[in-house]
Design a protein around this motif. Structure first.
Motif, mmCIF file in Angstrom:
data_model
loop_
_atom_site.group_PDB
_atom_site.id
_atom_site.type_symbol
_atom_site.label_atom_id
_atom_site.label_comp_id
_atom_site.label_asym_id
_atom_site.label_seq_id
_atom_site.Cartn_x
_atom_site.Cartn_y
_atom_site.Cartn_z
ATOM 1 N N ARG A 1 -6.941 2.479 3.492
ATOM 2 C CA ARG A 1 -6.499 1.078 3.598
ATOM 3 C C ARG A 1 -5.312 0.977 4.556
ATOM 4 N NH1 ARG A 1 -7.205 -3.942 4.313
ATOM 5 N NH2 ARG A 1 -5.833 -5.320 3.186
ATOM 6 N N LYS B 1 -8.050 6.597 -1.023
ATOM 7 C CA LYS B 1 -8.366 5.182 -0.834
ATOM 8 C C LYS B 1 -7.196 4.436 -0.191
ATOM 9 C CE LYS B 1 -9.836 3.236 -4.588
ATOM 10 N NZ LYS B 1 -10.268 2.897 -5.969
ATOM 11 N N THR B 2 -5.999 4.741 -0.627
ATOM 12 C CA THR B 2 -4.819 4.052 -0.094
ATOM 13 C C THR B 2 -4.568 4.434 1.356
ATOM 14 O OG1 THR B 2 -3.858 4.022 -2.314
ATOM 15 C CG2 THR B 2 -2.371 3.598 -0.475
ATOM 16 N N GLU C 1 0.823 -1.211 0.000
ATOM 17 C CA GLU C 1 0.000 0.000 0.000
ATOM 18 C C GLU C 1 0.855 1.258 0.000
ATOM 19 O OE1 GLU C 1 -3.193 0.257 -0.588
ATOM 20 O OE2 GLU C 1 -3.532 -1.906 -0.545
ATOM 21 N N ALA D 1 0.526 6.848 -6.549
ATOM 22 C CA ALA D 1 -0.621 7.758 -6.651
ATOM 23 C C ALA D 1 -0.192 9.206 -6.430
ATOM 24 C CB ALA D 1 -1.697 7.363 -5.644
ATOM 25 N N GLU E 1 -7.111 7.936 -5.569
ATOM 26 C CA GLU E 1 -6.315 6.768 -5.156
ATOM 27 C C GLU E 1 -5.541 7.054 -3.872
ATOM 28 O OE1 GLU E 1 -5.281 2.884 -5.297
ATOM 29 O OE2 GLU E 1 -6.655 3.899 -6.662
ATOM 30 N N THR F 1 1.822 1.767 -3.502
ATOM 31 C CA THR F 1 0.643 2.274 -4.211
ATOM 32 C C THR F 1 0.434 3.758 -3.914
ATOM 33 O OG1 THR F 1 -0.385 0.093 -4.081
ATOM 34 C CG2 THR F 1 -1.844 1.956 -4.537
ATOM 35 N N ASP G 1 -2.973 11.471 -8.295
ATOM 36 C CA ASP G 1 -4.279 10.811 -8.311
ATOM 37 C C ASP G 1 -4.888 10.916 -6.911
ATOM 38 O OD1 ASP G 1 -6.470 9.138 -8.434
ATOM 39 O OD2 ASP G 1 -5.414 7.506 -9.459
#
Length: 63
Positions: free
Chosen positions: A49, A45-46, A27, A34, A42, A30, A39
């Motif tokens: 998470r 969202k990351t 993550e 992002a 994203e 990620t 982004d």
């Protein structure tokens, strides 16, 4: 019986630690990607998470 169940829960939590740490690493990569791509969806969202994984990690470490 109570002690056996508690011991099993502790062992299970210890076995989850490496998996959770690998998921956190993924993550973070990620999130980095992002951020590089700007982004924002994203990124949000990351981060969510990562918060969930952090809670799981703390819970597993305290058991």
């Amino acid at each position: 019986m109570k002690y056996v169940m508690e011991a099993l829960r502790k062992k299970e939590a210890q076995e989850k630690l490496p998996v959770i740490r690998m998921e956190i690493d993924y993550e973070l990569v990620t999130l980095h990607d992002a951020m590089q791509a700007h982004d924002h969806v994203e990124i949000i969202k990351t981060k969510e998470r990562l918060k969930q994984l952090h809670r799981q990690l703390v819970e597993a470490e305290t058991n």
